[in-house]
Design a protein around this motif. Structure first.
Motif, PDB file in Angstrom:
ATOM      1  N   ASP A 139      45.671  35.730  44.608  1.00  0.00           N
ATOM      2  CA  ASP A 139      46.333  34.639  43.900  1.00  0.00           C
ATOM      3  C   ASP A 139      47.636  35.178  43.311  1.00  0.00           C
ATOM      4  O   ASP A 139      47.659  35.771  42.232  1.00  0.00           O
ATOM      5  N   ARG A 140      48.706  34.977  44.054  1.00  0.00           N
ATOM      6  CA  ARG A 140      49.984  35.601  43.697  1.00  0.00           C
ATOM      7  C   ARG A 140      50.438  35.196  42.287  1.00  0.00           C
ATOM      8  O   ARG A 140      50.903  36.012  41.503  1.00  0.00           O
ATOM      9  N   LEU A 141      50.251  33.905  41.993  1.00  0.00           N
ATOM     10  CA  LEU A 141      50.717  33.400  40.704  1.00  0.00           C
ATOM     11  C   LEU A 141      49.960  34.063  39.554  1.00  0.00           C
ATOM     12  O   LEU A 141      50.534  34.448  38.528  1.00  0.00           O
ATOM     13  N   ALA A 142      48.625  34.204  39.746  1.00  0.00           N
ATOM     14  CA  ALA A 142      47.803  34.785  38.682  1.00  0.00           C
ATOM     15  C   ALA A 142      48.183  36.239  38.438  1.00  0.00           C
ATOM     16  O   ALA A 142      48.264  36.685  37.285  1.00  0.00           O
ATOM     17  N   VAL A 143      48.439  36.981  39.510  1.00  0.00           N
ATOM     18  CA  VAL A 143      48.820  38.391  39.340  1.00  0.00           C
ATOM     19  C   VAL A 143      50.166  38.471  38.624  1.00  0.00           C
ATOM     20  O   VAL A 143      50.372  39.276  37.716  1.00  0.00           O
ATOM     21  N   ASN A 144      51.074  37.562  39.015  1.00  0.00           N
ATOM     22  CA  ASN A 144      52.388  37.519  38.372  1.00  0.00           C
ATOM     23  C   ASN A 144      52.246  37.281  36.862  1.00  0.00           C
ATOM     24  O   ASN A 144      52.882  37.946  36.044  1.00  0.00           O
ATOM     25  N   LYS A 145      51.354  36.345  36.523  1.00  0.00           N
ATOM     26  CA  LYS A 145      51.149  36.000  35.112  1.00  0.00           C
ATOM     27  C   LYS A 145      50.558  37.189  34.354  1.00  0.00           C
ATOM     28  O   LYS A 145      50.978  37.514  33.246  1.00  0.00           O
ATOM     29  N   LEU A 146      49.586  37.836  35.002  1.00  0.00           N
ATOM     30  CA  LEU A 146      48.923  38.991  34.393  1.00  0.00           C
ATOM     31  C   LEU A 146      49.944  40.092  34.100  1.00  0.00           C
ATOM     32  O   LEU A 146      50.000  40.633  32.984  1.00  0.00           O
ATOM     33  N   VAL A 194      37.979  50.262  28.199  1.00  0.00           N
ATOM     34  CA  VAL A 194      37.544  48.902  28.554  1.00  0.00           C
ATOM     35  C   VAL A 194      38.729  48.153  29.160  1.00  0.00           C
ATOM     36  O   VAL A 194      38.615  47.490  30.195  1.00  0.00           O
ATOM     37  N   GLN A 195      39.885  48.328  28.539  1.00  0.00           N
ATOM     38  CA  GLN A 195      41.080  47.651  29.044  1.00  0.00           C
ATOM     39  C   GLN A 195      41.408  48.122  30.473  1.00  0.00           C
ATOM     40  O   GLN A 195      41.722  47.316  31.348  1.00  0.00           O
ATOM     41  N   PHE A 196      41.273  49.418  30.674  1.00  0.00           N
ATOM     42  CA  PHE A 196      41.553  50.003  31.994  1.00  0.00           C
ATOM     43  C   PHE A 196      40.626  49.412  33.056  1.00  0.00           C
ATOM     44  O   PHE A 196      41.063  48.913  34.104  1.00  0.00           O
ATOM     45  N   HIS A 197      39.324  49.424  32.775  1.00  0.00           N
ATOM     46  CA  HIS A 197      38.370  48.908  33.748  1.00  0.00           C
ATOM     47  C   HIS A 197      38.531  47.395  33.949  1.00  0.00           C
ATOM     48  O   HIS A 197      38.432  46.898  35.075  1.00  0.00           O
ATOM     49  N   ALA A 198      38.788  46.688  32.850  1.00  0.00           N
ATOM     50  CA  ALA A 198      38.931  45.235  32.955  1.00  0.00           C
ATOM     51  C   ALA A 198      40.159  44.875  33.787  1.00  0.00           C
ATOM     52  O   ALA A 198      40.115  43.967  34.619  1.00  0.00           O
ATOM     53  N   LEU A 199      41.238  45.619  33.568  1.00  0.00           N
ATOM     54  CA  LEU A 199      42.461  45.344  34.319  1.00  0.00           C
ATOM     55  C   LEU A 199      42.227  45.554  35.823  1.00  0.00           C
ATOM     56  O   LEU A 199      42.631  44.734  36.652  1.00  0.00           O
ATOM     57  N   ALA A 200      41.525  46.645  36.149  1.00  0.00           N
ATOM     58  CA  ALA A 200      41.254  46.925  37.570  1.00  0.00           C
ATOM     59  C   ALA A 200      40.415  45.801  38.180  1.00  0.00           C
ATOM     60  O   ALA A 200      40.704  45.314  39.276  1.00  0.00           O
ATOM     61  N   LEU A 201      39.383  45.360  37.445  1.00  0.00           N
ATOM     62  CA  LEU A 201      38.500  44.315  37.986  1.00  0.00           C
ATOM     63  C   LEU A 201      39.231  42.974  38.090  1.00  0.00           C
ATOM     64  O   LEU A 201      39.143  42.289  39.111  1.00  0.00           O
ATOM     65  N   LEU A 202      39.977  42.641  37.045  1.00  0.00           N
ATOM     66  CA  LEU A 202      40.666  41.350  37.050  1.00  0.00           C
ATOM     67  C   LEU A 202      41.648  41.271  38.229  1.00  0.00           C
ATOM     68  O   LEU A 202      41.750  40.244  38.900  1.00  0.00           O
ATOM     69  N   HIS A 203      42.323  42.372  38.455  1.00  0.00           N
ATOM     70  CA  HIS A 203      43.277  42.372  39.573  1.00  0.00           C
ATOM     71  C   HIS A 203      42.557  42.210  40.910  1.00  0.00           C
ATOM     72  O   HIS A 203      43.001  41.480  41.789  1.00  0.00           O
ATOM     73  N   GLN A 204      41.414  42.881  41.015  1.00  0.00           N
ATOM     74  CA  GLN A 204      40.669  42.753  42.284  1.00  0.00           C
ATOM     75  C   GLN A 204      40.182  41.322  42.485  1.00  0.00           C
ATOM     76  O   GLN A 204      40.190  40.805  43.598  1.00  0.00           O
ATOM     77  N   ILE A 205      39.753  40.698  41.385  1.00  0.00           N
ATOM     78  CA  ILE A 205      39.270  39.317  41.501  1.00  0.00           C
ATOM     79  C   ILE A 205      40.407  38.398  41.938  1.00  0.00           C
ATOM     80  O   ILE A 205      40.234  37.496  42.744  1.00  0.00           O
ATOM     81  N   ARG A 206      41.602  38.651  41.389  1.00  0.00           N
ATOM     82  CA  ARG A 206      42.702  37.701  41.612  1.00  0.00           C
ATOM     83  C   ARG A 206      43.750  38.192  42.589  1.00  0.00           C
ATOM     84  O   ARG A 206      44.848  37.630  42.640  1.00  0.00           O
ATOM     85  N   GLN A 207      43.435  39.228  43.340  1.00  0.00           N
ATOM     86  CA  GLN A 207      44.516  39.834  44.124  1.00  0.00           C
ATOM     87  C   GLN A 207      45.149  38.900  45.158  1.00  0.00           C
ATOM     88  O   GLN A 207      46.289  39.105  45.557  1.00  0.00           O
TER      89      GLN A 207
END
Lengths: 149, 886
Positions: free
Chosen positions: B209-216, B194-207
């Motif tokens: 947004d530089r600040l958000a990716v940095n925070k992630l 779940v973590q793997f899939h969520a991480l992939a999706l979250l990154h795609q959603i925020r790709q």
């Protein structure tokens, strides 16, 4: 993206193929290419010995499992190492579905079950499940063991 | 060879081990599918029929629209059955059939029911099927359930919803982006997948947004990531953050410690990902590189081919930029030359060719000779390319490398392979004067027994240009004339032209050439006879030793100074009439490639494909383009054209880059503009240049672009006058001004009225390096000693604290814009001193050689001794000034 999973018998006849993102007119080319790759390299290979090749920006990992040959094609994040992981899941699930390394006949006998396994492992080019026990339960519509999580 | 692709059911030899699908027929299976309509369903039988349908589909069989619809409707009936195994098959079958939008409605309610079912597995599968077949309108109806599913306690349900999200993001991004809170929560899940899939999706959603990716990345690199797959994703995202922050932050590289820590992870996949990420860091230092190289070296001797492949592939890439960093692995790499996997062996060879030093070349060539016989052509081409680069790096080794190329040229091989070898020999002949005569003879021997017409004609053409310039042109005539006897008409015609070139260029050979050409008058091919007649009548002198006039040479052998595409178009548009075709009416402007073609990769050095003599073809093309514009026609000879400098960021509305053309007393900026908006037509496009920070330049002319339609690049020019022969520098700010007209997308027609608009472009600089041509010398020491020592100027400079010696060396090379010689641009690891040799031609066509000696003074401070020799002492002084002011 996992672009293709292809299973052939040792003579190069296609038993199962699943393509993602490859246009139908290019599929024949891929079939021929992969089967030739197997014919050139898989003779005398040990069971489940992994082979690797790259063609332009695409990676291919392939192996022999009992009486069948399995080829996986990937690109971008699905490089040779990720494909190795996918191959491991596929071979272990097929062995699980067949009870052992399958002969061609056994593979065809368990065809339906193997299709379900692949459906759990890869969904439209994205890796979904990686645990054979979990896949075994999922294809029977049983939830995974809580301990496996 | 490949086995014929026979479907299993056609292969009837193997009776003993017969297939359960033997004799399977699509028509019969479709008939069988009628059991799905039985009032009393037999789950076992139905599963068998679905398996057969899957078998057909998995073998590439297709159903017609009517067949697919029929099967689909029948399959939907199976929702009535409570049999679990059958239900699972039904889910697969619906996905495989991917019904059309008007059919989906039939299963929607059944799937919606399953999606809200208490049975987790029904929920997971229904989500996957619905997301596969749904469109935007249905998605809004089920969005609520999907959001719940993402945070479902059951990891299978959560994963199904997350992976669906990844797919749906492509088609309905605005909906999926609304789920980011739930996805964020799922990233913290205890379930690894779940973590793997969520991480992939979250990154795609925020790709974006530089600040958000940095925070992630910041939060996850501190916490624990549960699966190696997710860890690999995190490493990739971390590299992205490092890449993007490189320009803004000073000091130690952020997150490097995280990457280095991953090198000690227990999963090989993670170790590799981290090693690869480190090697691909921008401006990676040798200190950063060392741990990554060490782990990759260990994998070179792994028993698993995949690991060896991955390691050698990564090291091969590193060798392109940091060859010295990889030299430690050379021993392991050499043992891979005999690897059974040819891909690994080829990568090892090409890496060794990049990292080897001059003394190891001969030993390496010996090993490669044995290896070449048992690899396929595609691998051989890679090796040939690598050998060419090696020869250009170590020109003194041209003899053994050229011999190797000529040996493999004689062996069996396909067209592409032979072409690669011939191209390499041509490039070596052009770049290494000492290799010219032996190279030409190798080519002559090759055409004696060449089965490819294309290569024979290209080589003959090349011989015609280079042969007459050699010390003994006589010796090539026999090889060329043999072609007239032994080859097909195309090659014979090419041979006649080559003979004529020798006759025109070498007056003493002319009488004998005339004898040979006269014999060609009796050839049975029209083209051969015509060419012979033309040359005999135009070369002059009737076979006596006289000089051929320059205008005749230009007429016969001069280059066609019109783009062929334009000529072709004009000829097509020409209607036969009393008025003859006027070649002067053909436009000379070179149209740059449209967007789609521009993206095509391939920056390989060209061999025979490009014009075989003189400067690279782009400079030629620029020269012709500029001289065809009346405003710039009197600027004289073009000295240098820079590589295009981007003035806009990627993916903006208008893409503009500029090429700086340097003349003796002028500079012309060529702005290549592309309009990327289909709904717009731009007219009267011009760049308004503010040269207030470039005092020595004054604008003298400009040439606007009349019209700039979508995706069809065009050029506008601005010319400046500058003091004659002086390397004036300055900064220019640019504003794109144009009239924009709306275009109707359905008809493609533009409105009549337009609006004037402007678009700010980036600044542009003319620097000292623009006045220097990169021209290498094959033997630096000879060239240095042959130059007058009186024109030598030596001085010492402190370069201040630098990140590394290599960085300092590169900075000086960039500042001067000269060609590094003999591979001296590469600084060995951990070295505290380095010598770099540069060569070039300065404006005014003055040859310049530079010897740079660098030394580390203290921990980071770099000191440099600069020695310049040139044909003009004023130029030697000018080079020192450039360094002193840079």
């Amino acid at each position: 993206m996992l672009m293709a999973i292809l299973v052939s018998n040792s003579a190069g006849n296609i038993l199962l193929e699943r393509f993602n993102g490859i246009p139908s007119e290019e599929r024949l080319h891929w079939r021929t290419f992969l089967v030739k790759l197997g014919a050139d390299n898989l003779k005398g290979a040990r069971n489940e010995e992994l082979f690797v090749a790259s063609q332009k920006s695409v990676y291919i990992v392939y192996t022999v499992l009992g009486g069948v040959c399995i080829y996986i094609v990937g690109k971008d994040e699905y490089d040779e190492l990720a494909l190795t992981e996918v191959m491991f899941v596929i071979t272990s699930s097929i062995k699980d579905a067949c009870g052992k390394s399958p002969s061609e006949r056994l593979f065809l006998d368990k065809y339906g079950k193997i299709c379900l396994c692949l459906d759990e492992i890869v969904w439209q080019g994205i890796l979904e499940n990686t645990e054979k026990d979990r896949i075994r339960r999922l294809i029977g519509l049983k939830p995974p063991n809580p301990t496996e999580i | 060879m490949a086995q014929p692709l026979v479907k299993k059911d056609d292969d009837r030899d193997d009776e003993a081990d017969y297939s359960p699908f033997m004799g399977i027929e699509k028509g019969a299976v479709l008939q069988e599918a009628r059991v799905f309509n039985d009032p009393q369903l037999d789950p076992r039988r139905c599963s068998q029929v679905i398996t057969k349908l899957l078998y057909l589909l998995n073998q590439g069989e297709t159903f017609t629209k009517v067949e697919a619809t029929e099967v689909f409707f029948a399959v939907t009936k199976l929702f009535q059955s409570k049999d679990i195994g059958l239900r699972r098959m039904v889910y697969v079958m619906i996905k495989e059939l991917s019904p059309s939008a008007d059919e989906v409605i039939i299963v929607t309610s059944s799937l919606m029911k399953d999606m809200t079912s208490k049975t987790d597995m029904y929920r997971a599968n229904a989500i996957r099927v619905l997301c596969r077949i749904t469109d935007g309108t249905l998605l809004t109806q089920i969005e609520r359930y999907l959001k719940q599913a993402i945070v479902d306690k059951n990891p299978v349900v959560a994963s199904a919803a997350l992976v669906s999200g990844i797919h749906l993001l492509q088609t309905n991004p605005e909906i999926v982006k609304r789920w980011s809170n739930e996805v964020q929560e799922a990233v913290q899940s205890r379930a690894a997948l779940v973590q793997f899939h969520a991480l992939a999706l979250l990154h795609q959603i925020r790709q974006n947004d530089r600040l958000a990716v940095n925070k992630l990345v910041s939060s996850l690199t501190k916490g624990s990531v549960r699966s190696p797959l997710a860890q690999c994703l995190l490493i990739r995202y971390t590299s992205q953050v490092i890449r993007e922050s490189a320009n803004t932050q000073a000091g130690d590289r952020p997150f490097y410690d995280f990457l280095e820590g991953c090198l000690r992870h227990k999963a090989e996949m993670v170790i590799f990902e981290a090693a690869r990420a480190i090697t691909e860091l921008n401006g990676v230092t040798s200190r950063e590189l060392t741990p990554a190289i060490t782990v990759l070296q260990l994998f070179l001797s792994s028993s698993k081919p995949v690991l060896r492949f991955a390691a050698v592939r990564t090291l091969n890439k590193v060798a392109m930029t940091h060859p010295m960093a990889v030299t430690n692995c050379n021993i392991d790499m050499e043992s891979l030359i005999s690897d059974q996997n040819r891909s690994i062996a080829t990568l090892a060879i090409t890496t060794l060719l990049k990292t080897g030093n001059e003394s190891s070349v001969d030993r390496l060539m010996k090993q490669i000779t044995n290896f070449m016989s048992d690899i396929a052509d595609e691998f051989k081409i890679v090796v040939v390319d690598a050998i060419r680069s090696l020869c250009l790096k170590f020109p003194l080794k041209h003899r053994s490398l050229m011999n190797f190329l000529s040996n493999i040229l004689r062996e069996e091989g396909g067209f592409e392979y032979k072409k690669a070898i011939v191209d390499s020999i041509v490039i070596l002949i052009r770049d290494i004067p000492e290799a010219k005569e032996s190279g030409l003879l190798h080519l002559c021997e090759f055409i004696e027994d060449c089965e490819f017409t294309y290569l024979s004609t290209q080589i003959l053409h090349f011989l015609g240009i280079e042969g007459p310039k050699t010390s003994d042109p006589n010796k090539y005539i026999r090889y060329i004339y043999n072609r007239v006897h032994l080859e097909n008409a195309t090659v014979r015609a090419a041979a006649v032209s080559t003979l004529a070139k020798f006759g025109a260029m070498v007056d003493t050979l002319k009488p004998r050439i005339f004898v040979l050409l006269r014999r060609c008058l009796f050839d049975n091919d029209d083209e051969v006879r015509d060419r012979a007649t033309l040359y005999l009548n135009t070369l002059g002198g009737d076979g006596t030793v006289v000089q051929t006039g320059d205008d005749v040479k230009e007429f016969l052998f001069g280059s066609l100074d019109i783009p062929l595409v334009n000529l072709e178009n004009s000829l097509k548009n020409y209607e036969p009439s009393e008025e003859s075709f006027d070649i002067n009416s053909v436009p000379r402007e070179v149209k740059t490639q449209p967007l789609a073609e521009k993206k095509a990769p391939g920056k390989k050095p060209t061999g025979l494909g490009a014009p075989p003599a003189g400067p690279p073809s782009t400079v030629d093309a620029y020269d012709k383009l500029l001289s065809s514009i009346p405003e710039f026609a009197n600027f004289g000879k073009l000295f240098k054209s820079s590589a295009p400098v981007e003035l806009t960021e990627a993916e903006t509305e208008y893409a503009v880059n500029v090429v700086k053309h340097i003349f003796d007393g002028h500079v012309v900026f060529q702005y290549n503009c592309t309009n990327t908006i289909p709904e717009q037509l731009l007219e009267n496009v011009i760049v308004i240049v503010d040269a207030s920070e470039a005092e020595e330049f004054s604008e003298v002319a400009s040439k606007p672009l009349r019209s700039l339609p979508y995706d069809s690049p065009g050029q506008t020019f601005v010319a400046f006058e500058k003091p004659e022969g002086i390397p004036a520098v300055g900064k220019f700010s640019n504003m794109l001004r144009f009239i924009v007209k709306e275009v109707d997308p359905s008809t493609g027609e533009a409105e009549d009225d337009g609006v004037e608009d402007e678009y700010q472009l980036e600044e542009l600089e003319v620097v000292a390096a623009d006045y220097m041509l990169k021209v290498g010398v094959s033997n630096f020491r000879n060239a240095w000693e042959s130059m007058d020592a009186d024109c030598e100027r030596v001085d010492e400079y402190g370069l201040g604290p630098r990140e590394s010696l290599a960085e300092a060396v590169n900075a000086v090379i960039d500042l001067l814009g000269m060609q590094p010689c003999e591979g001296t641009e590469v600084v060995p690891n951990n070295s505290r001193s380095h010598t770099c040799l540069l060569s070039g031609v300065y404006i005014g066509n003055v040859k310049v050689l530079v010897r740079l000696q660098f030394g580390l003074d203290g921990p980071k401070d770099v000191a440099m001794k600069l020695a310049v020799r040139s044909e003009d002492e004023a130029v030697s002084d000018a080079i020192h000034e450039i360094v002193a002011s840079g």
